[in-house]
Motif scaffolding. Structure first.
Motif, PDB file in Angstrom:
ATOM      1  N   ILE A   1      -4.873  60.574  34.542  1.00  0.00           N
ATOM      2  CA  ILE A   1      -5.307  60.683  35.943  1.00  0.00           C
ATOM      3  C   ILE A   1      -6.751  60.218  36.077  1.00  0.00           C
ATOM      4  O   ILE A   1      -7.082  59.436  36.971  1.00  0.00           O
ATOM      5  CB  ILE A   1      -5.147  62.128  36.458  1.00  0.00           C
ATOM      6  N   THR A   2      -7.602  60.686  35.184  1.00  0.00           N
ATOM      7  CA  THR A   2      -9.015  60.296  35.216  1.00  0.00           C
ATOM      8  C   THR A   2      -9.162  58.778  35.098  1.00  0.00           C
ATOM      9  O   THR A   2      -9.941  58.153  35.814  1.00  0.00           O
ATOM     10  CB  THR A   2      -9.790  61.013  34.094  1.00  0.00           C
ATOM     11  N   ARG A   3      -8.394  58.173  34.221  1.00  0.00           N
ATOM     12  CA  ARG A   3      -8.431  56.726  34.024  1.00  0.00           C
ATOM     13  C   ARG A   3      -7.953  55.985  35.283  1.00  0.00           C
ATOM     14  O   ARG A   3      -8.528  54.970  35.668  1.00  0.00           O
ATOM     15  CB  ARG A   3      -7.589  56.338  32.823  1.00  0.00           C
ATOM     16  N   GLU A   4      -6.898  56.493  35.913  1.00  0.00           N
ATOM     17  CA  GLU A   4      -6.377  55.865  37.138  1.00  0.00           C
ATOM     18  C   GLU A   4      -7.440  55.845  38.232  1.00  0.00           C
ATOM     19  O   GLU A   4      -7.423  54.983  39.101  1.00  0.00           O
ATOM     20  CB  GLU A   4      -5.124  56.588  37.640  1.00  0.00           C
ATOM     21  N   LEU A   5      -8.353  56.806  38.199  1.00  0.00           N
ATOM     22  CA  LEU A   5      -9.430  56.886  39.191  1.00  0.00           C
ATOM     23  C   LEU A   5     -10.749  56.341  38.637  1.00  0.00           C
ATOM     24  O   LEU A   5     -11.820  56.643  39.153  1.00  0.00           O
ATOM     25  CB  LEU A   5      -9.597  58.327  39.666  1.00  0.00           C
ATOM     26  N   GLU A   6     -10.648  55.535  37.598  1.00  0.00           N
ATOM     27  CA  GLU A   6     -11.779  54.830  36.995  1.00  0.00           C
ATOM     28  C   GLU A   6     -12.935  55.761  36.632  1.00  0.00           C
ATOM     29  O   GLU A   6     -14.108  55.406  36.753  1.00  0.00           O
ATOM     30  CB  GLU A   6     -12.251  53.707  37.920  1.00  0.00           C
ATOM     31  N   ASN A   7     -12.602  56.982  36.210  1.00  0.00           N
ATOM     32  CA  ASN A   7     -13.582  57.984  35.781  1.00  0.00           C
ATOM     33  C   ASN A   7     -14.615  58.332  36.856  1.00  0.00           C
ATOM     34  O   ASN A   7     -15.713  58.789  36.542  1.00  0.00           O
ATOM     35  CB  ASN A   7     -14.286  57.545  34.497  1.00  0.00           C
ATOM     36  N   LYS A   8     -14.265  58.114  38.127  1.00  0.00           N
ATOM     37  CA  LYS A   8     -15.194  58.384  39.226  1.00  0.00           C
ATOM     38  C   LYS A   8     -15.023  59.777  39.820  1.00  0.00           C
ATOM     39  O   LYS A   8     -15.801  60.180  40.683  1.00  0.00           O
ATOM     40  CB  LYS A   8     -15.021  57.336  40.325  1.00  0.00           C
ATOM     41  N   TYR A   9     -13.998  60.516  39.383  1.00  0.00           N
ATOM     42  CA  TYR A   9     -13.724  61.850  39.927  1.00  0.00           C
ATOM     43  C   TYR A   9     -13.560  62.847  38.796  1.00  0.00           C
ATOM     44  O   TYR A   9     -13.185  62.492  37.684  1.00  0.00           O
ATOM     45  CB  TYR A   9     -12.434  61.835  40.766  1.00  0.00           C
ATOM     46  N   LYS A  10     -13.839  64.103  39.116  1.00  0.00           N
ATOM     47  CA  LYS A  10     -13.650  65.191  38.154  1.00  0.00           C
ATOM     48  C   LYS A  10     -12.731  66.243  38.779  1.00  0.00           C
ATOM     49  O   LYS A  10     -12.694  66.429  39.994  1.00  0.00           O
ATOM     50  CB  LYS A  10     -14.986  65.802  37.749  1.00  0.00           C
ATOM     51  N   PHE A  11     -12.021  66.947  37.915  1.00  0.00           N
ATOM     52  CA  PHE A  11     -11.072  67.957  38.372  1.00  0.00           C
ATOM     53  C   PHE A  11     -11.785  69.190  38.905  1.00  0.00           C
ATOM     54  O   PHE A  11     -12.773  69.642  38.329  1.00  0.00           O
ATOM     55  CB  PHE A  11     -10.145  68.386  37.230  1.00  0.00           C
ATOM     56  N   ILE A  12     -11.254  69.715  39.987  1.00  0.00           N
ATOM     57  CA  ILE A  12     -11.662  71.019  40.506  1.00  0.00           C
ATOM     58  C   ILE A  12     -10.626  72.037  40.047  1.00  0.00           C
ATOM     59  O   ILE A  12     -10.961  73.074  39.509  1.00  0.00           O
ATOM     60  CB  ILE A  12     -11.747  71.012  42.043  1.00  0.00           C
ATOM     61  N   ASP A  13      -9.357  71.715  40.280  1.00  0.00           N
ATOM     62  CA  ASP A  13      -8.282  72.590  39.853  1.00  0.00           C
ATOM     63  C   ASP A  13      -7.007  71.791  39.623  1.00  0.00           C
ATOM     64  O   ASP A  13      -6.893  70.643  40.039  1.00  0.00           O
ATOM     65  CB  ASP A  13      -8.042  73.745  40.828  1.00  0.00           C
ATOM     66  N   MET A  14      -6.085  72.417  38.910  1.00  0.00           N
ATOM     67  CA  MET A  14      -4.802  71.799  38.591  1.00  0.00           C
ATOM     68  C   MET A  14      -3.793  72.932  38.398  1.00  0.00           C
ATOM     69  O   MET A  14      -4.110  73.933  37.769  1.00  0.00           O
ATOM     70  CB  MET A  14      -4.916  70.967  37.313  1.00  0.00           C
ATOM     71  N   TRP A  15      -2.603  72.766  38.964  1.00  0.00           N
ATOM     72  CA  TRP A  15      -1.578  73.801  38.879  1.00  0.00           C
ATOM     73  C   TRP A  15      -0.205  73.156  38.889  1.00  0.00           C
ATOM     74  O   TRP A  15      -0.086  71.949  39.089  1.00  0.00           O
ATOM     75  CB  TRP A  15      -1.728  74.798  40.035  1.00  0.00           C
ATOM     76  N   THR A  16       0.801  73.956  38.661  1.00  0.00           N
ATOM     77  CA  THR A  16       2.163  73.440  38.680  1.00  0.00           C
ATOM     78  C   THR A  16       2.973  74.142  39.765  1.00  0.00           C
ATOM     79  O   THR A  16       2.768  75.330  40.039  1.00  0.00           O
ATOM     80  CB  THR A  16       2.842  73.587  37.298  1.00  0.00           C
ATOM     81  N   ASN A  17       3.843  73.389  40.401  1.00  0.00           N
ATOM     82  CA  ASN A  17       4.781  73.912  41.391  1.00  0.00           C
ATOM     83  C   ASN A  17       6.186  73.652  40.873  1.00  0.00           C
ATOM     84  O   ASN A  17       6.459  72.561  40.363  1.00  0.00           O
ATOM     85  CB  ASN A  17       4.627  73.215  42.746  1.00  0.00           C
ATOM     86  N   ILE A  18       7.028  74.646  41.016  1.00  0.00           N
ATOM     87  CA  ILE A  18       8.420  74.482  40.626  1.00  0.00           C
ATOM     88  C   ILE A  18       9.276  74.815  41.842  1.00  0.00           C
ATOM     89  O   ILE A  18       9.038  75.809  42.520  1.00  0.00           O
ATOM     90  CB  ILE A  18       8.781  75.350  39.408  1.00  0.00           C
ATOM     91  N   HIS A  19      10.205  73.930  42.125  1.00  0.00           N
ATOM     92  CA  HIS A  19      11.109  74.127  43.253  1.00  0.00           C
ATOM     93  C   HIS A  19      12.539  74.158  42.750  1.00  0.00           C
ATOM     94  O   HIS A  19      13.052  73.144  42.282  1.00  0.00           O
ATOM     95  CB  HIS A  19      10.936  73.013  44.285  1.00  0.00           C
ATOM     96  N   HIS A  20      13.138  75.339  42.818  1.00  0.00           N
ATOM     97  CA  HIS A  20      14.549  75.485  42.485  1.00  0.00           C
ATOM     98  C   HIS A  20      15.361  74.869  43.621  1.00  0.00           C
ATOM     99  O   HIS A  20      14.802  74.416  44.619  1.00  0.00           O
ATOM    100  CB  HIS A  20      14.908  76.958  42.304  1.00  0.00           C
ATOM    101  N   SER A  21      16.656  74.892  43.506  1.00  0.00           N
ATOM    102  CA  SER A  21      17.526  74.363  44.551  1.00  0.00           C
ATOM    103  C   SER A  21      17.186  74.989  45.906  1.00  0.00           C
ATOM    104  O   SER A  21      17.006  76.199  46.005  1.00  0.00           O
ATOM    105  CB  SER A  21      18.987  74.650  44.186  1.00  0.00           C
ATOM    106  N   ARG A  22      17.019  74.155  46.914  1.00  0.00           N
ATOM    107  CA  ARG A  22      16.709  74.500  48.313  1.00  0.00           C
ATOM    108  C   ARG A  22      15.240  74.840  48.553  1.00  0.00           C
ATOM    109  O   ARG A  22      14.831  75.049  49.688  1.00  0.00           O
ATOM    110  CB  ARG A  22      17.571  75.640  48.855  1.00  0.00           C
ATOM    111  N   ALA A  23      14.429  74.940  47.534  1.00  0.00           N
ATOM    112  CA  ALA A  23      13.021  75.315  47.699  1.00  0.00           C
ATOM    113  C   ALA A  23      12.187  74.121  48.156  1.00  0.00           C
ATOM    114  O   ALA A  23      12.541  72.963  47.930  1.00  0.00           O
ATOM    115  CB  ALA A  23      12.471  75.876  46.392  1.00  0.00           C
ATOM    116  N   TYR A  24      11.051  74.420  48.776  1.00  0.00           N
ATOM    117  CA  TYR A  24      10.138  73.389  49.272  1.00  0.00           C
ATOM    118  C   TYR A  24       8.746  73.978  49.428  1.00  0.00           C
ATOM    119  O   TYR A  24       8.560  75.194  49.359  1.00  0.00           O
ATOM    120  CB  TYR A  24      10.622  72.830  50.611  1.00  0.00           C
ATOM    121  N   THR A  25       7.755  73.121  49.667  1.00  0.00           N
ATOM    122  CA  THR A  25       6.399  73.552  49.986  1.00  0.00           C
ATOM    123  C   THR A  25       6.166  73.310  51.462  1.00  0.00           C
ATOM    124  O   THR A  25       6.452  72.225  51.973  1.00  0.00           O
ATOM    125  CB  THR A  25       5.358  72.768  49.147  1.00  0.00           C
TER     126      THR A  25
END
Length: 172
Positions: free
Chosen positions: A67-91
């Protein structure tokens, strides 16, 4: 693409299966006390909202580097998390903008995305079709960039790793 979506690209992770296995094994800890009651999804944001710092580098390091490389090292992470959606689930519709991070960009990596598991939708863009291994990076403005996901209409979990980043240069 509009000025909301910055980049959409497919990436390949060498440790993808190890990452999926870790998320399944640690499911109870990752998603502890956090549920989208109205839509059936789960998020690790409140428990492990800094996956980029909290997980061993042999599990998450490849994704962080990519991810950092895709943004040419111009950005830094603030946070990162995972979302899991079972059948019928959404955000539900939301935006990540905060006054603390006025030039925030966000993203989603589709770690596991079965057929018919839904896509991301933006007010300005409409539906953005995504596939497994897609990396989507987008702006989050005060009044734009609202997004949500379509319901997962498959019988398998959709697993997405989401993140927020800010420019490397100091805040003004």
């Amino acid at each position: 693409m509009s000025n909301i979506v910055i980049k959409k690209t497919s990436i390949s992770l060498k440790n993808k299966e190890k990452l999926i296995s870790f998320l399944k094994t640690e499911s109870d800890r990752l998603y502890k006390n956090y549920r989208y009651e109205e839509n059936g999804g789960k998020s690790s944001f409140e428990v492990l909202g800094k996956l980029h710092q909290q997980l061993p580098s042999d599990i998450i390091g490849g994704l962080v580097t990519r991810i950092t490389r895709e943004l040419e090292n111009k950005y830094k992470f603030i946070d990162m998390w995972t979302n899991i959606h079972h059948s019928r689930a959404y955000t539900a519709r939301h935006n990540h903008f905060t006054s603390e991070y006025p030039v925030l960009i966000s993203g989603a990596y589709y770690l596991k995305k079965p057929k018919n598991s839904g896509n991301i939708v933006f007010d300005e863009e409409g539906v953005v079709e995504t596939q497994e291994d897609d990396l989507l990076i987008f702006h989050q403005f005060k009044d734009r960039g609202y997004h949500w996901t379509q319901p997962n209409n498959s019988n398998e979990d959709r697993i997405v790793i989401s993140f927020n980043m800010e420019p490397n240069e100091p805040k003004r």
